[in-house]
Design a protein around this motif. Structure first.
Motif, mmCIF file in Angstrom:
data_model
loop_
_atom_site.group_PDB
_atom_site.id
_atom_site.type_symbol
_atom_site.label_atom_id
_atom_site.label_comp_id
_atom_site.label_asym_id
_atom_site.label_seq_id
_atom_site.Cartn_x
_atom_site.Cartn_y
_atom_site.Cartn_z
ATOM 1 N N ARG A 185 0.824 -1.206 0.000
ATOM 2 C CA ARG A 185 0.000 0.000 0.000
ATOM 3 C C ARG A 185 0.861 1.259 0.000
ATOM 4 N N MET A 186 1.951 1.225 0.768
ATOM 5 C CA MET A 186 2.817 2.401 0.855
ATOM 6 C C MET A 186 3.553 2.665 -0.457
ATOM 7 N N VAL A 187 3.938 1.605 -1.160
ATOM 8 C CA VAL A 187 4.607 1.827 -2.442
ATOM 9 C C VAL A 187 3.603 2.338 -3.469
ATOM 10 N N GLN A 188 2.373 1.869 -3.409
ATOM 11 C CA GLN A 188 1.346 2.349 -4.323
ATOM 12 C C GLN A 188 0.937 3.793 -4.020
ATOM 13 N N ASP A 189 1.028 4.188 -2.767
ATOM 14 C CA ASP A 189 0.715 5.566 -2.365
ATOM 15 C C ASP A 189 1.902 6.511 -2.545
ATOM 16 N N ASP A 190 3.004 6.009 -3.125
ATOM 17 C CA ASP A 190 4.221 6.798 -3.360
ATOM 18 C C ASP A 190 4.833 7.323 -2.069
ATOM 19 N N ARG A 191 4.711 6.531 -1.001
ATOM 20 C CA ARG A 191 5.330 6.895 0.275
ATOM 21 C C ARG A 191 6.684 6.212 0.435
ATOM 22 N N ILE A 192 6.907 5.153 -0.326
ATOM 23 C CA ILE A 192 8.212 4.506 -0.408
ATOM 24 C C ILE A 192 8.462 4.150 -1.864
ATOM 25 N N ASP A 193 9.721 3.869 -2.196
ATOM 26 C CA ASP A 193 10.083 3.503 -3.568
ATOM 27 C C ASP A 193 10.251 2.000 -3.744
ATOM 28 N N GLY A 194 10.386 1.283 -2.643
ATOM 29 C CA GLY A 194 10.560 -0.154 -2.742
ATOM 30 C C GLY A 194 10.554 -0.803 -1.376
ATOM 31 N N PHE A 195 10.485 -2.138 -1.370
ATOM 32 C CA PHE A 195 10.488 -2.848 -0.092
ATOM 33 C C PHE A 195 11.054 -4.256 -0.259
ATOM 34 N N PHE A 196 11.498 -4.794 0.866
ATOM 35 C CA PHE A 196 12.015 -6.162 0.934
ATOM 36 C C PHE A 196 11.020 -7.061 1.653
ATOM 37 N N TYR A 197 10.926 -8.289 1.154
ATOM 38 C CA TYR A 197 10.095 -9.288 1.834
ATOM 39 C C TYR A 197 10.699 -10.655 1.538
ATOM 40 N N THR A 198 11.200 -11.325 2.560
ATOM 41 C CA THR A 198 11.725 -12.678 2.398
ATOM 42 C C THR A 198 10.560 -13.639 2.567
ATOM 43 N N VAL A 199 10.196 -14.318 1.491
ATOM 44 C CA VAL A 199 8.927 -15.046 1.501
ATOM 45 C C VAL A 199 8.926 -16.131 0.438
ATOM 46 N N GLY A 200 8.058 -17.110 0.626
ATOM 47 C CA GLY A 200 7.830 -18.120 -0.398
ATOM 48 C C GLY A 200 6.887 -17.571 -1.455
ATOM 49 N N HIS A 201 6.986 -18.125 -2.649
ATOM 50 C CA HIS A 201 6.161 -17.641 -3.762
ATOM 51 C C HIS A 201 5.259 -18.744 -4.294
ATOM 52 N N PRO A 202 4.053 -18.357 -4.767
ATOM 53 C CA PRO A 202 3.495 -17.010 -4.913
ATOM 54 C C PRO A 202 3.081 -16.428 -3.562
ATOM 55 N N ASN A 203 3.027 -15.085 -3.513
ATOM 56 C CA ASN A 203 2.675 -14.402 -2.273
ATOM 57 C C ASN A 203 1.694 -13.271 -2.550
ATOM 58 N N GLY A 204 0.703 -13.149 -1.675
ATOM 59 C CA GLY A 204 -0.346 -12.150 -1.852
ATOM 60 C C GLY A 204 0.155 -10.725 -1.792
ATOM 61 N N ASN A 205 1.109 -10.446 -0.903
ATOM 62 C CA ASN A 205 1.644 -9.087 -0.796
ATOM 63 C C ASN A 205 2.351 -8.658 -2.078
ATOM 64 N N ILE A 206 3.131 -9.572 -2.641
ATOM 65 C CA ILE A 206 3.865 -9.256 -3.863
ATOM 66 C C ILE A 206 2.878 -9.079 -5.025
ATOM 67 N N LYS A 207 1.837 -9.885 -5.054
ATOM 68 C CA LYS A 207 0.813 -9.733 -6.095
ATOM 69 C C LYS A 207 0.120 -8.380 -5.970
ATOM 70 N N GLU A 208 -0.168 -7.981 -4.738
ATOM 71 C CA GLU A 208 -0.818 -6.686 -4.509
ATOM 72 C C GLU A 208 0.057 -5.541 -5.012
ATOM 73 N N ALA A 209 1.339 -5.611 -4.720
ATOM 74 C CA ALA A 209 2.246 -4.533 -5.125
ATOM 75 C C ALA A 209 2.398 -4.458 -6.644
ATOM 76 N N THR A 210 2.528 -5.624 -7.289
ATOM 77 C CA THR A 210 2.798 -5.632 -8.731
ATOM 78 C C THR A 210 1.547 -5.435 -9.577
ATOM 79 N N ALA A 211 0.376 -5.507 -8.952
ATOM 80 C CA ALA A 211 -0.876 -5.353 -9.707
ATOM 81 C C ALA A 211 -1.480 -3.963 -9.558
#
Length: 326
Positions: A185-211
């Motif tokens: 949400r923060m990257v979509q709101d232009d409050r940050i430019d990027g983020f790290f997430y160590t996670v297995g794939h597929p992942n809902g958070n990554i889908k949310e960011a890229t969609a």
């Protein structure tokens, strides 16, 4: 009259006996809690999958498992060591650091930490807004990057990979420390430019960011040979971009590093409880793998890899019975 009185007494005795039996059964039930992570990550549904399989046999083993959403690896290990949780999911690097007294546990090795089994592989995933011009780790200099909340595996992994390419997260970045679940949400709101997430794939958070409307890419993490030499738990891996068709670089191969998620406990947890959980997960592995896509690649052999704390005796007992250990 006598027979009626006798019948009443016998009935009362049977009722009382039944109540005693039920009470005894209740006393025998062992309640355990599994610490996981945020509800949008892989840890929470994985913990739920373990609990579901174990609870299906609660009458046989007397073990009742519940799942708790937590701050993930570091929180889970600390809570297990305090006796607030019986089990937890933690990244392999955090298991290694805790047992050997490194990172947050510097000088305080957690020698009661015990490994049970390994879970899905996790990738250090760097998502960046396309308009930020970040196509490598070095491009992140001067940018607003969420490296993860304090105590999370994400944060340490971000620090590790940036250190490997000569970037100081405190001096060279505008580093944020928010939870991974809030980052898309923060990257979509232009409050940050990027983020790290160590996670297995597929992942809902990554889908949310890229969609989202603000186009994002998953950045390859490369040229980090010093990291692989320094830390035994990291290994090279790739992210299958078929899972993220709306990412800006959906047609590219994304390279990164990763490690295994692991299921851990304390030496103080009874052997029969750990044995029951281990046995049920392994003997229902095909069903377990279907409960979340990130578990699909598990094998009985891979689940014994990446364990850097000693095996719990209850788990070891099952592995020897099953011929997985000699």
């Amino acid at each position: 009259m006598y027979k009626s009185l006798l019948a009443v007494m016998l009935g009362a005795g049977l009722l009382l006996g039944g109540m005693v039996s039920e009470a005894a059964a209740a006393v025998k039930t062992t309640f355990v809690t599994i610490g996981t992570g945020g509800i949008t990550g892989v840890y929470y549904p994985t913990g739920g999958a373990i609990a579901k399989i174990v609870n299906a046999k609660k009458a046989q083993y007397g073990v009742r498992a519940t799942v708790e959403a937590t701050g993930a690896s570091v929180f889970n290990i600390n809570a297990i060591m305090k006796g607030d949780l019986e089990f937890g999911i933690a990244q392999a690097d955090r298991q290694y650091q805790a047992y050997n007294g490194l990172a947050e546990w510097a000088g305080k090795p957690q020698k009661k930490l015990r490994a049970v089994f390994a879970l899905a592989p996790e990738a250090v995933t760097f998502v960046a807004a396309e308009d930020a011009g970040i196509k490598s780790l070095k491009d992140a200099k001067g940018k607003r990057i969420n490296i993860g909340n304090p105590g999370s595996g994400n944060r340490q992994n971000a620090i590790d990979v940036f250190n490997a390419v000569g970037i100081d997260v405190e001096k060279d970045l505008h580093a944020e420390g928010i939870k991974a679940a809030d980052a898309p949400r923060m990257v979509q709101d232009d409050r940050i430019d990027g983020f790290f997430y160590t996670v297995g794939h597929p992942n809902g958070n990554i889908k949310e960011a890229t969609a989202g409307k603000r186009k994002c890419r998953i950045v390859s993490i490369t040229d980090i040979e010093p990291l692989l030499k320094q830390f035994p738990y990291y290994s090279l891996t790739t992210i299958d971009m078929k899972n993220y068709p709306e990412a800006a670089n959906a047609n590219e191969t994304v390279q990164t590093v990763g490690m295994l998620a692991t299921f851990v406990t304390s030496a103080d947890v009874p052997d029969d409880v750990v044995y029951a959980i281990t046995k049920e997960v392994f003997e229902n592995l095909e069903s377990f793998k279907k409960l979340h896509p990130a578990l699909g690649s598990l094998t009985r052999q891979s689940m014994l890899e990446g364990l850097t704390a000693p095996l719990h005796p209850g788990a070891e007992r099952y592995y020897r019975e099953a011929g997985l250990l000699k």
